[in-house]
Design a protein around this motif. Structure first.
Motif, PDB file in Angstrom:
ATOM      1  N   THR A  33      13.533 -72.906  31.719  1.00 22.97           N
ATOM      2  CA  THR A  33      13.093 -72.419  30.414  1.00 22.97           C
ATOM      3  C   THR A  33      11.856 -73.181  29.938  1.00 22.97           C
ATOM      4  OG1 THR A  33      15.384 -71.860  29.856  1.00 22.97           O
ATOM      5  CG2 THR A  33      13.804 -71.994  28.045  1.00 22.97           C
ATOM      6  N   ALA A  36       8.740 -72.248  31.862  1.00 24.61           N
ATOM      7  CA  ALA A  36       8.163 -70.957  31.502  1.00 24.61           C
ATOM      8  C   ALA A  36       7.139 -71.077  30.392  1.00 24.61           C
ATOM      9  CB  ALA A  36       9.276 -69.991  31.088  1.00 24.61           C
ATOM     10  N   PHE A  63       3.437 -65.441  28.645  1.00 22.10           N
ATOM     11  CA  PHE A  63       4.398 -64.350  28.487  1.00 22.10           C
ATOM     12  C   PHE A  63       3.691 -63.002  28.347  1.00 22.10           C
ATOM     13  CE2 PHE A  63       7.374 -67.718  27.723  1.00 22.10           C
ATOM     14  CZ  PHE A  63       8.598 -67.195  28.108  1.00 22.10           C
ATOM     15  N   LEU A  66       2.956 -61.455  31.694  1.00 18.34           N
ATOM     16  CA  LEU A  66       4.098 -60.958  32.446  1.00 18.34           C
ATOM     17  C   LEU A  66       4.244 -59.453  32.298  1.00 18.34           C
ATOM     18  CD1 LEU A  66       6.658 -61.596  34.122  1.00 18.34           C
ATOM     19  CD2 LEU A  66       7.875 -61.885  31.967  1.00 18.34           C
ATOM     20  N   TYR A  67       3.997 -58.937  31.107  1.00 23.01           N
ATOM     21  CA  TYR A  67       4.199 -57.519  30.840  1.00 23.01           C
ATOM     22  C   TYR A  67       2.918 -56.701  31.006  1.00 23.01           C
ATOM     23  CZ  TYR A  67       8.587 -59.274  29.126  1.00 23.01           C
ATOM     24  OH  TYR A  67       9.809 -59.904  29.048  1.00 23.01           O
ATOM     25  N   TYR A  74       6.170 -54.831  35.875  1.00 24.17           N
ATOM     26  CA  TYR A  74       7.341 -55.715  35.768  1.00 24.17           C
ATOM     27  C   TYR A  74       8.474 -55.004  35.027  1.00 24.17           C
ATOM     28  CZ  TYR A  74      10.308 -59.687  34.586  1.00 24.17           C
ATOM     29  OH  TYR A  74      11.387 -60.523  34.440  1.00 24.17           O
ATOM     30  N   PHE A  78      12.193 -54.307  36.444  1.00 24.59           N
ATOM     31  CA  PHE A  78      13.365 -54.707  35.657  1.00 24.59           C
ATOM     32  C   PHE A  78      14.281 -53.509  35.443  1.00 24.59           C
ATOM     33  CE2 PHE A  78      15.861 -56.083  32.086  1.00 24.59           C
ATOM     34  CZ  PHE A  78      15.937 -57.461  32.211  1.00 24.59           C
ATOM     35  N   ILE A 251       8.215 -67.281  34.761  1.00 24.41           N
ATOM     36  CA  ILE A 251       8.611 -66.532  33.571  1.00 24.41           C
ATOM     37  C   ILE A 251       9.422 -65.301  33.962  1.00 24.41           C
ATOM     38  CG2 ILE A 251       7.750 -65.215  31.608  1.00 24.41           C
ATOM     39  CD1 ILE A 251       5.354 -67.073  31.539  1.00 24.41           C
ATOM     40  N   GLY A 252       8.999 -64.628  35.027  1.00 24.65           N
ATOM     41  CA  GLY A 252       9.757 -63.475  35.504  1.00 24.65           C
ATOM     42  C   GLY A 252      11.154 -63.862  35.959  1.00 24.65           C
ATOM     43  N   ALA A 255      13.300 -64.427  32.837  1.00 24.89           N
ATOM     44  CA  ALA A 255      13.715 -63.157  32.232  1.00 24.89           C
ATOM     45  C   ALA A 255      14.769 -62.459  33.085  1.00 24.89           C
ATOM     46  CB  ALA A 255      12.498 -62.244  32.052  1.00 24.89           C
ATOM     47  N   LEU A 258      18.555 -63.165  32.262  1.00 22.99           N
ATOM     48  CA  LEU A 258      19.164 -62.723  31.006  1.00 22.99           C
ATOM     49  C   LEU A 258      20.271 -61.674  31.198  1.00 22.99           C
ATOM     50  CD1 LEU A 258      16.004 -62.574  28.692  1.00 22.99           C
ATOM     51  CD2 LEU A 258      17.728 -64.383  28.888  1.00 22.99           C
TER      52      LEU A 258
END
Length: 282
Positions: A33, A36, A63, A66-67, A74, A78, A251-252, A255, A258
């Motif tokens: 964490t 990240a 972050f 990432l998207y 990504y 997911f 970071i991926g 995530a 989760l």
């Protein structure tokens, strides 16, 4: 009085040991964490030390990247993993419990042979079955499809054996009472057996969800199109001979933990009860 004090000391020591073990297991997640929110190379350069576990020099700029990987692919990865996890887990729970119901309650010729084969398949590594499964997927034209990823995995020998052990402990008086009342076998399964199996379903739901979510080898063999990749395969594409994007990879990966954490929190109420009930007959 002395016995009570002795029991209290033992309980206190037990809780201290369990707390320390819990903290020990949480350290990697805590380190991931923090990593990240830092440059990805720092975790590889310094490792996990007391200094790196101090929450300093944190930022959230990575972050956003990432998207925006390849126009938000990504999110697609997911979603693919989430869809496959839901399909595989739900179908595996239903079909495996149905098979286990038949093996537990029906006395037919060859029943012991089938049970032995189920136990034997539990000992066979999936790597041995990959080549025949791959040839089968080519024959039925399911290569590069989600069907080809989850269909070979929807009946689990481990889940069948686990559910069978659980159903073996169901009082036969309940089953006989259902038959006396005129229920057919499907009604007995859905109206009598299933309502008393939430602990077993919860334990297996956690196990099957983790197995599906973390599955890498089989989807890697079946899938070809980048838009159909699951999350483990997609994250692996961030490691290339021309450069490794550790910032997005860490970071991926964070995530990606989760959904499994959410599944465990949702089912943890019955998790221990399901494991103990499934392992003890009677």
């Amino acid at each position: 009085m002395a016995r009570i004090l002795h029991h209290s000391r033992r309980a206190f020591v037990k809780y201290i040991i369990l707390t320390l073990l819990a903290l020990l297991y949480l350290v990697p997640l805590y380190a991931l964490t923090l990593a990240a929110f830092r440059p990805g190379r720092d975790l590889l350069r310094y490792g996990i030390t007391l200094k790196t576990l101090i929450p300093t020099d944190l930022h959230i700029s990575t972050f956003k990247g990432l998207y925006t990987i390849r126009d938000g692919i990504y999110i697609t990865w997911f979603g693919n993993s989430l869809l496959l996890m839901l399909l595989q887990t739900s179908l595996a729970l239903f079909l495996s419990s149905f098979v286990a119901y038949g093996l537990s309650l029906y006395h037919f010729k060859g029943r012991k042979v089938v049970t032995t084969l189920v136990i034997f398949l539990m000992l066979v590594p999936i790597q041995i079955l990959i080549l025949p499964l791959y040839k089968l997927m080519i024959t039925v034209k399911l290569i590069d499809t989600f069907w080809g990823v989850f269909l070979p995995m929807i009946v689990s020998p481990f889940a069948i054996f686990f559910f069978k052990q659980y159903i073996d402990g169901v009082p036969r008086d309940l089953i006989d009472a259902g038959r006396v009342d005129g229920l057919n076998e499907y009604a007995i399964f859905f109206r009598i057996v299933v309502p008393i199996m939430p602990p077993a379903f919860s334990a297996m739901a956690i196990f099957m969800s983790m197995q599906s979510w973390n599955n890498f080898l089989w989807p890697l063999i079946v899938l070809r199109t980048g838009e159909k990749f699951t999350l483990p395969i997609g994250l692996n594409t961030l490691l290339t001979p021309y450069g490794n994007n550790y910032d997005l990879l860490i970071i991926g990966a964070l995530a990606a933990t989760l959904p499994i954490i959410i599944v465990f929190i949702f089912f943890q109420r019955y998790f221990i009860a399901g494991l103990t009930s499934g392992g003890v007959k009677g």
